[in-house]
Design a protein around this motif. Structure first.
Motif, mmCIF file in Angstrom:
data_model
loop_
_atom_site.group_PDB
_atom_site.id
_atom_site.type_symbol
_atom_site.label_atom_id
_atom_site.label_comp_id
_atom_site.label_asym_id
_atom_site.label_seq_id
_atom_site.Cartn_x
_atom_site.Cartn_y
_atom_site.Cartn_z
ATOM 1 N N PHE A 128 0.859 -1.179 0.000
ATOM 2 C CA PHE A 128 0.000 0.000 0.000
ATOM 3 C C PHE A 128 0.896 1.230 0.000
ATOM 4 N N THR A 129 0.500 2.261 -0.735
ATOM 5 C CA THR A 129 1.220 3.535 -0.702
ATOM 6 C C THR A 129 0.415 4.501 0.155
ATOM 7 N N VAL A 130 1.043 5.008 1.222
ATOM 8 C CA VAL A 130 0.367 5.889 2.173
ATOM 9 C C VAL A 130 1.254 7.084 2.492
ATOM 10 N N GLY A 131 0.682 8.080 3.151
ATOM 11 C CA GLY A 131 1.432 9.236 3.628
ATOM 12 C C GLY A 131 1.776 9.065 5.099
ATOM 13 N N LEU A 132 2.537 10.010 5.635
ATOM 14 C CA LEU A 132 2.922 9.957 7.047
ATOM 15 C C LEU A 132 1.706 9.997 7.971
ATOM 16 N N ASP A 133 0.621 10.619 7.519
ATOM 17 C CA ASP A 133 -0.582 10.741 8.347
ATOM 18 C C ASP A 133 -1.269 9.394 8.588
ATOM 19 N N ALA A 134 -0.910 8.354 7.836
ATOM 20 C CA ALA A 134 -1.517 7.039 8.013
ATOM 21 C C ALA A 134 -0.879 6.253 9.159
ATOM 22 N N ILE A 135 0.252 6.729 9.668
ATOM 23 C CA ILE A 135 0.956 6.019 10.736
ATOM 24 C C ILE A 135 0.293 6.315 12.079
#
Length: 177
Positions: A128-135
């Protein structure tokens, strides 16, 4: 509170030093759904198109650009959403046999695994490709990753390692201080 702490942790200056090498365990939520612990494959800085070094206009555009400034590829266990639909057994077996061919995941096509209620043969591990906000959380645990995680056998191997780590830490994967 926990939300304030998560916001502070997700700031690039705080979290990026721990995302430079692949294999880090990350707790990921996408579109309000928690996918649980996944494995970092890569971390890249994203620049918005047209924000080169075009003088002050380029600098202004880079300040205004929305969206994640960093892109993370994370291996997550998921279930293809179409398995939730009513389908005959023959079609389901055929789709399960083809699961290894699919290596890219998205929240539109995949949902988090429901422990105990999902058929283990329908569970796959995808990138999955996510941004830092998904952590949500970051772990102190890192594992070795193969160079290429696209082949099904490599992803299954990584899934087995993830399971082993979870087994070794029954109280939960240790968090990074």
């Amino acid at each position: 509170t926990r939300e304030k702490m998560a916001k502070t942790i997700r700031k690039p200056e705080n979290i990026l030093p721990f995302l430079q090498n692949p294999g880090r365990f990350l707790d990921i939520s996408i579109d309000g759904e928690n996918y649980g612990w996944g494995i970092l494959v890569s971390c890249k800085k994203v620049t918005a198109p047209g924000t080169g070094s075009a003088g002050s206009a380029g600098k202004l555009a880079s300040l205004v650009s929305k969206g994640p400034q960093h892109s993370l590829d994370v291996l997550l266990a998921c279930v293809d959403r179409h398995f939730d639909d009513d389908m005959d057994e023959k079609e389901k077996k055929e789709d399960i046999a083809d699961l290894g061919l699919l290596w890219r995941g998205s929240s539109r096509h995949c949902r988090p695994v429901k422990e105990g209620s999902d058929d283990s043969s329908a569970v796959s591990v995808r990138v999955f490709t996510v941004g830092l906000d998904a952590i949500d959380r970051i772990s102190a645990v890192r594992i070795f990753l193969p160079q290429d995680v696209h082949p099904a056998e490599k992803r299954k191997d990584v899934a087995a390692r993830m399971k082993e780590v979870k087994k070794r830490f029954p109280e939960g994967v240790p968090l990074l201080d």
